[in-house]
Design a protein around this motif. Sequence first.
Motif, PDB file in Angstrom:
ATOM      1  N   LEU A 129      43.739  28.520  81.402  1.00 51.83           N
ATOM      2  CA  LEU A 129      43.203  28.159  80.099  1.00 51.83           C
ATOM      3  C   LEU A 129      44.032  27.155  79.323  1.00 51.83           C
ATOM      4  CD1 LEU A 129      41.346  31.101  78.569  1.00 51.83           C
ATOM      5  CD2 LEU A 129      40.156  29.103  79.886  1.00 51.83           C
ATOM      6  N   ILE A 130      43.852  26.070  78.761  1.00 53.63           N
ATOM      7  CA  ILE A 130      44.640  25.527  78.098  1.00 53.63           C
ATOM      8  C   ILE A 130      44.134  25.024  76.632  1.00 53.63           C
ATOM      9  CG2 ILE A 130      46.123  23.312  77.752  1.00 53.63           C
ATOM     10  CD1 ILE A 130      46.468  23.057  80.691  1.00 53.63           C
ATOM     11  N   MET A 131      44.697  25.325  75.512  1.00 44.66           N
ATOM     12  CA  MET A 131      44.098  25.154  74.377  1.00 44.66           C
ATOM     13  C   MET A 131      45.195  24.539  73.427  1.00 44.66           C
ATOM     14  SD  MET A 131      42.042  27.928  71.703  1.00 44.66           S
ATOM     15  CE  MET A 131      40.653  28.215  72.671  1.00 44.66           C
ATOM     16  N   TYR A 132      44.696  23.540  72.415  1.00 45.59           N
ATOM     17  CA  TYR A 132      45.320  22.856  71.536  1.00 45.59           C
ATOM     18  C   TYR A 132      44.861  23.637  70.456  1.00 45.59           C
ATOM     19  CZ  TYR A 132      46.762  19.189  68.110  1.00 45.59           C
ATOM     20  OH  TYR A 132      47.195  18.237  67.367  1.00 45.59           O
ATOM     21  N   ALA A 133      45.591  24.145  69.251  1.00 42.46           N
ATOM     22  CA  ALA A 133      45.059  25.036  68.201  1.00 42.46           C
ATOM     23  C   ALA A 133      46.047  24.968  67.072  1.00 42.46           C
ATOM     24  CB  ALA A 133      45.059  26.400  68.688  1.00 42.46           C
ATOM     25  N   LEU A 134      45.440  25.386  65.963  1.00 40.56           N
ATOM     26  CA  LEU A 134      46.253  25.732  64.551  1.00 40.56           C
ATOM     27  C   LEU A 134      46.494  27.019  64.730  1.00 40.56           C
ATOM     28  CD1 LEU A 134      47.124  24.563  61.769  1.00 40.56           C
ATOM     29  CD2 LEU A 134      44.994  25.427  61.155  1.00 40.56           C
ATOM     30  N   VAL A 135      47.634  27.475  64.390  1.00 36.87           N
ATOM     31  CA  VAL A 135      48.114  28.844  64.038  1.00 36.87           C
ATOM     32  C   VAL A 135      47.455  29.171  62.475  1.00 36.87           C
ATOM     33  CG1 VAL A 135      49.600  30.681  63.864  1.00 36.87           C
ATOM     34  CG2 VAL A 135      49.967  28.811  65.529  1.00 36.87           C
ATOM     35  N   ASN A 136      46.356  29.974  62.437  1.00 37.86           N
ATOM     36  CA  ASN A 136      45.792  30.573  61.253  1.00 37.86           C
ATOM     37  C   ASN A 136      46.028  31.734  60.376  1.00 37.86           C
ATOM     38  OD1 ASN A 136      43.945  31.571  62.570  1.00 37.86           O
ATOM     39  ND2 ASN A 136      42.233  30.365  62.316  1.00 37.86           N
ATOM     40  N   ARG A 137      46.635  32.506  61.559  1.00 33.24           N
ATOM     41  CA  ARG A 137      46.784  33.871  60.781  1.00 33.24           C
ATOM     42  C   ARG A 137      47.963  34.599  61.666  1.00 33.24           C
ATOM     43  NH1 ARG A 137      43.856  38.968  62.496  1.00 33.24           N
ATOM     44  NH2 ARG A 137      43.049  37.730  63.760  1.00 33.24           N
ATOM     45  N   VAL A 138      49.025  35.260  60.975  1.00 34.18           N
ATOM     46  CA  VAL A 138      50.028  35.875  61.563  1.00 34.18           C
ATOM     47  C   VAL A 138      50.002  37.196  60.883  1.00 34.18           C
ATOM     48  CG1 VAL A 138      52.426  35.948  61.955  1.00 34.18           C
ATOM     49  CG2 VAL A 138      51.295  33.705  62.004  1.00 34.18           C
ATOM     50  N   GLU A 139      50.161  38.313  61.612  1.00 37.12           N
ATOM     51  CA  GLU A 139      50.330  39.790  60.947  1.00 37.12           C
ATOM     52  C   GLU A 139      51.338  40.522  61.950  1.00 37.12           C
ATOM     53  OE1 GLU A 139      47.575  43.456  61.449  1.00 37.12           O
ATOM     54  OE2 GLU A 139      46.623  41.822  61.408  1.00 37.12           O
ATOM     55  N   LYS A 140      52.470  40.710  60.876  1.00 32.69           N
ATOM     56  CA  LYS A 140      53.576  41.461  61.535  1.00 32.69           C
ATOM     57  C   LYS A 140      53.262  42.931  61.749  1.00 32.69           C
ATOM     58  CE  LYS A 140      58.561  41.859  61.054  1.00 32.69           C
ATOM     59  NZ  LYS A 140      59.437  41.375  60.361  1.00 32.69           N
ATOM     60  N   LEU A 141      53.742  43.416  63.004  1.00 33.91           N
ATOM     61  CA  LEU A 141      53.320  44.934  63.311  1.00 33.91           C
ATOM     62  C   LEU A 141      54.513  45.710  63.125  1.00 33.91           C
ATOM     63  CD1 LEU A 141      51.635  44.100  66.820  1.00 33.91           C
ATOM     64  CD2 LEU A 141      50.460  44.705  64.599  1.00 33.91           C
ATOM     65  N   GLU A 142      54.457  47.067  63.049  1.00 37.75           N
ATOM     66  CA  GLU A 142      55.554  47.907  62.833  1.00 37.75           C
ATOM     67  C   GLU A 142      56.788  47.926  63.478  1.00 37.75           C
ATOM     68  OE1 GLU A 142      54.216  51.879  62.536  1.00 37.75           O
ATOM     69  OE2 GLU A 142      52.521  51.662  61.247  1.00 37.75           O
ATOM     70  N   ASP A 143      56.670  47.218  64.789  1.00 40.93           N
ATOM     71  CA  ASP A 143      57.594  47.267  65.866  1.00 40.93           C
ATOM     72  C   ASP A 143      58.422  45.705  65.630  1.00 40.93           C
ATOM     73  OD1 ASP A 143      55.989  45.294  66.896  1.00 40.93           O
ATOM     74  OD2 ASP A 143      55.733  46.490  69.003  1.00 40.93           O
ATOM     75  N   GLY A 144      57.734  45.153  64.749  1.00 43.99           N
ATOM     76  CA  GLY A 144      58.589  43.713  64.465  1.00 43.99           C
ATOM     77  C   GLY A 144      57.726  42.826  65.013  1.00 43.99           C
ATOM     78  N   SER A 145      57.038  42.988  66.275  1.00 43.63           N
ATOM     79  CA  SER A 145      56.070  41.775  66.940  1.00 43.63           C
ATOM     80  C   SER A 145      55.076  41.295  66.041  1.00 43.63           C
ATOM     81  CB  SER A 145      55.736  42.263  68.175  1.00 43.63           C
ATOM     82  OG  SER A 145      54.846  43.357  68.249  1.00 43.63           O
ATOM     83  N   PHE A 146      54.317  40.327  66.437  1.00 45.81           N
ATOM     84  CA  PHE A 146      53.388  39.586  65.654  1.00 45.81           C
ATOM     85  C   PHE A 146      51.889  39.599  66.358  1.00 45.81           C
ATOM     86  CE2 PHE A 146      57.157  38.139  64.387  1.00 45.81           C
ATOM     87  CZ  PHE A 146      57.155  37.961  62.928  1.00 45.81           C
ATOM     88  N   ILE A 147      50.877  39.814  65.575  1.00 44.88           N
ATOM     89  CA  ILE A 147      49.498  39.241  66.278  1.00 44.88           C
ATOM     90  C   ILE A 147      49.137  37.882  65.548  1.00 44.88           C
ATOM     91  CG2 ILE A 147      46.992  39.856  66.368  1.00 44.88           C
ATOM     92  CD1 ILE A 147      48.482  41.631  68.134  1.00 44.88           C
ATOM     93  N   ILE A 148      48.947  37.045  66.471  1.00 49.74           N
ATOM     94  CA  ILE A 148      48.844  35.759  65.964  1.00 49.74           C
ATOM     95  C   ILE A 148      47.291  35.211  66.425  1.00 49.74           C
ATOM     96  CG2 ILE A 148      49.412  33.295  66.385  1.00 49.74           C
ATOM     97  CD1 ILE A 148      52.169  34.298  67.237  1.00 49.74           C
ATOM     98  N   GLY A 149      46.499  34.718  65.238  1.00 43.51           N
ATOM     99  CA  GLY A 149      45.453  34.234  65.455  1.00 43.51           C
ATOM    100  C   GLY A 149      45.375  32.749  65.444  1.00 43.51           C
ATOM    101  N   ILE A 150      44.688  32.009  66.318  1.00 38.84           N
ATOM    102  CA  ILE A 150      44.708  30.426  66.533  1.00 38.84           C
ATOM    103  C   ILE A 150      43.041  30.001  66.556  1.00 38.84           C
ATOM    104  CG2 ILE A 150      46.800  30.539  67.665  1.00 38.84           C
ATOM    105  CD1 ILE A 150      45.278  29.737  70.410  1.00 38.84           C
ATOM    106  N   GLU A 151      43.112  29.005  66.077  1.00 42.72           N
ATOM    107  CA  GLU A 151      41.785  28.228  65.887  1.00 42.72           C
ATOM    108  C   GLU A 151      42.059  26.809  66.736  1.00 42.72           C
ATOM    109  OE1 GLU A 151      39.595  25.734  62.562  1.00 42.72           O
ATOM    110  OE2 GLU A 151      40.815  27.204  61.924  1.00 42.72           O
ATOM    111  N   GLY A 152      41.243  26.660  67.667  1.00 46.53           N
ATOM    112  CA  GLY A 152      40.946  25.546  68.561  1.00 46.53           C
ATOM    113  C   GLY A 152      40.604  24.419  67.874  1.00 46.53           C
ATOM    114  N   LYS A 153      41.644  23.162  68.334  1.00 47.15           N
ATOM    115  CA  LYS A 153      41.374  21.718  67.735  1.00 47.15           C
ATOM    116  C   LYS A 153      40.901  20.849  68.995  1.00 47.15           C
ATOM    117  CE  LYS A 153      44.366  20.480  64.914  1.00 47.15           C
ATOM    118  NZ  LYS A 153      45.492  19.871  64.331  1.00 47.15           N
ATOM    119  N   LYS A 154      40.327  19.798  68.485  1.00 48.06           N
ATOM    120  CA  LYS A 154      39.956  18.780  69.625  1.00 48.06           C
ATOM    121  C   LYS A 154      41.452  18.280  70.237  1.00 48.06           C
ATOM    122  CE  LYS A 154      35.381  17.780  67.967  1.00 48.06           C
ATOM    123  NZ  LYS A 154      34.430  16.625  67.399  1.00 48.06           N
TER     124      LYS A 154
END
Length: 101
Positions: A62-87
């Motif tokens: 899979l290849i997706m061009y996207a906008l990062v629309n959400r970033v949530e920092k976790l307790e261990d310092g890592s992140f959960i990132i939500g992206i929204e596909g773009k044309k």
Amino acid sequence: MEERRKINRVEYSAKSVIVVCDTQEKIFVDVENVSPLGMGIHAPADSPELIGKDIIIVAESLIMYALVNRVEKLEDGSFIIGIEGKKFTGDVLEYLFEHIG
């Protein structure tokens, strides 16, 4: 947290790479779920600020061009990132053909 997705995602686990469009920086991440409109991604603690950035993500077949629309920092310092596909634009497709092989 309020659910904002328009189409439900399905579990999809894959080692992946994000390319930040404006800097061409590469970040190695793990995709956790996917839909036709976006992905949920687990990124390492040393990831740069990505909210509002255009990215290209390559996740196995899979290849997706996207906008990062959400970033949530976790307790261990890592992140959960939500992206929204773009044309895809002509410039993005040209970059893919020239740099990803």
